[in-house]
Motif scaffolding. Structure first.
Motif, PDB file in Angstrom:
ATOM      1  N   GLY A  40      55.343  42.851  43.808  1.00 40.97           N
ATOM      2  CA  GLY A  40      54.572  42.323  45.155  1.00 40.97           C
ATOM      3  C   GLY A  40      54.973  42.772  46.412  1.00 40.97           C
TER       4      GLY A  40
ATOM      5  N   PRO B   9      47.543  39.041  53.645  1.00 37.01           N
ATOM      6  CA  PRO B   9      48.286  39.476  52.430  1.00 37.01           C
ATOM      7  C   PRO B   9      47.708  39.103  51.106  1.00 37.01           C
ATOM      8  CG  PRO B   9      49.275  37.312  53.612  1.00 37.01           C
ATOM      9  CD  PRO B   9      48.199  37.994  54.386  1.00 37.01           C
ATOM     10  N   ASP B  10      46.775  38.226  51.223  1.00 37.40           N
ATOM     11  CA  ASP B  10      45.995  37.668  50.181  1.00 37.40           C
ATOM     12  C   ASP B  10      44.607  37.484  50.497  1.00 37.40           C
ATOM     13  OD1 ASP B  10      48.865  36.201  49.572  1.00 37.40           O
ATOM     14  OD2 ASP B  10      48.420  37.382  47.658  1.00 37.40           O
ATOM     15  N   ILE B  12      40.578  36.259  48.624  1.00 40.58           N
ATOM     16  CA  ILE B  12      39.860  35.921  47.564  1.00 40.58           C
ATOM     17  C   ILE B  12      38.453  35.762  47.799  1.00 40.58           C
ATOM     18  CG2 ILE B  12      39.396  34.316  45.628  1.00 40.58           C
ATOM     19  CD1 ILE B  12      42.212  33.275  45.947  1.00 40.58           C
ATOM     20  N   SER B  82      38.822  44.534  42.781  1.00 44.88           N
ATOM     21  CA  SER B  82      40.085  43.776  42.609  1.00 44.88           C
ATOM     22  C   SER B  82      41.295  44.608  42.546  1.00 44.88           C
ATOM     23  CB  SER B  82      39.907  42.825  41.696  1.00 44.88           C
ATOM     24  OG  SER B  82      39.183  41.886  41.639  1.00 44.88           O
ATOM     25  N   VAL B  84      45.122  45.726  45.002  1.00 45.75           N
ATOM     26  CA  VAL B  84      45.862  45.729  46.099  1.00 45.75           C
ATOM     27  C   VAL B  84      45.701  47.083  47.053  1.00 45.75           C
ATOM     28  CG1 VAL B  84      48.413  45.597  47.238  1.00 45.75           C
ATOM     29  CG2 VAL B  84      47.984  44.423  44.910  1.00 45.75           C
ATOM     30  N   THR B 103      47.494  44.331  50.765  1.00 43.07           N
ATOM     31  CA  THR B 103      46.588  43.186  50.706  1.00 43.07           C
ATOM     32  C   THR B 103      46.161  43.251  49.233  1.00 43.07           C
ATOM     33  OG1 THR B 103      45.695  43.209  53.126  1.00 43.07           O
ATOM     34  CG2 THR B 103      44.398  42.180  51.391  1.00 43.07           C
ATOM     35  N   SER B 104      46.363  42.008  48.833  1.00 44.46           N
ATOM     36  CA  SER B 104      45.958  41.605  47.357  1.00 44.46           C
ATOM     37  C   SER B 104      44.729  40.944  47.168  1.00 44.46           C
ATOM     38  CB  SER B 104      47.035  40.808  46.812  1.00 44.46           C
ATOM     39  OG  SER B 104      46.370  40.418  45.169  1.00 44.46           O
ATOM     40  N   LEU B 105      43.607  41.733  46.665  1.00 42.58           N
ATOM     41  CA  LEU B 105      42.371  41.207  46.720  1.00 42.58           C
ATOM     42  C   LEU B 105      41.738  40.895  45.378  1.00 42.58           C
ATOM     43  CD1 LEU B 105      39.386  40.842  48.130  1.00 42.58           C
ATOM     44  CD2 LEU B 105      39.020  43.219  47.485  1.00 42.58           C
ATOM     45  N   ILE B 106      41.195  39.768  45.304  1.00 39.60           N
ATOM     46  CA  ILE B 106      40.708  39.214  43.896  1.00 39.60           C
ATOM     47  C   ILE B 106      39.136  38.917  44.335  1.00 39.60           C
ATOM     48  CG2 ILE B 106      40.558  37.124  42.182  1.00 39.60           C
ATOM     49  CD1 ILE B 106      43.632  36.918  42.675  1.00 39.60           C
TER      50      ILE B 106
END
Lengths: 115, 109
Positions: A40, B9-10, B12, B82, B84, B103-106
């Protein structure tokens, strides 16, 4: 080779065990970096080589961590007496020169789990 | 050392949507790079962009060095986007990149 190769891909170590992680950079690349990536988080710098010279090791978290690149190509990151907080992905990157303008190529990493 | 903050940070998205990722940094930089880390952990360099604007297909990036930020634009997102996204900068006399937290992308089909 065509890319940066790291081995092993996965490593499970018992607490207290010594481990050695290998990085094969792209042939001819003079710069080599090691990074540690906890779950993370972004990669954290460990150490940097230019050819066989270790020019910066300020990121090594303790004296249990040691890296070498004796012939200016393959590099080994060694961790002695592993502890649970050492669990992370260890990434290696190489570059034809010092500046990123030449482009960094990362390996797929070694995932270390200390149990 | 230099601080690198990424937002959000995230994220969707539905396939086909557009998005903007931001990277703020605390000091003047020599270099700035954007990386994509795929779900298998491979880090791929997207852009080397210490200043100005670059485009590569559906991706583009802009760095405003005087205001200490960079933006990564993803248009018509696809499920393969998708992963990071990391911003990495170096400053002063060091050419060693410091990464943000990503940045976590889904992207959903």
């Amino acid at each position: 080779g065509a890319g940066v190769s790291q081995s092993p891909r996965y490593k499970v170590a018992k607490r207290g065990q010594d481990v050695a992680l290998r990085c094969d950079p792209i042939s001819g690349h003079v710069s080599l970096f090691w990074y540690q990536q906890a779950l993370g988080q972004g990669p954290e710098f460990l150490t940097y080589f230019q050819n066989e010279a270790q020019l910066d090791k300020s990121g090594l978290p303790s004296d249990r961590f040691f890296a070498e690149r004796p012939e200016g190509s393959v590099s080994t990151l060694k961790i002695q007496r592993t502890q649970q907080e050492d669990s992370a992905v260890y990434l290696c990157a190489s570059s034809p020169s010092l500046t990123p303008r030449a482009g960094y190529t990362f390996g797929s990493g070694t995932r270390l789990t200390v149990v | 050392g230099i601080q690198v903050e990424q937002s959000p940070p995230d994220l969707i998205l539905q396939e086909g949507a557009n998005s903007t990722l931001r990277c703020n940094f605390s000091d003047s930089v020599n270099n700035l790079q954007w990386f994509h880390q795929n779900p298998w952990g491979q880090l791929i360099n997207l852009f080397y962009i210490p200043s100005g604007t670059k485009q590569n297909g559906r991706l583009s990036a802009t760095t405003v060095a005087t205001e200490r930020y960079s933006l990564l634009y993803i248009s018509s997102s696809q499920t393969t986007d998708s992963g990071v996204y990391f911003c990495a900068v170096d400053s002063g006399g060091s050419y060693i990149p410091t990464f943000g937290r990503g940045t976590s992308l889904i992207v959903h089909p």
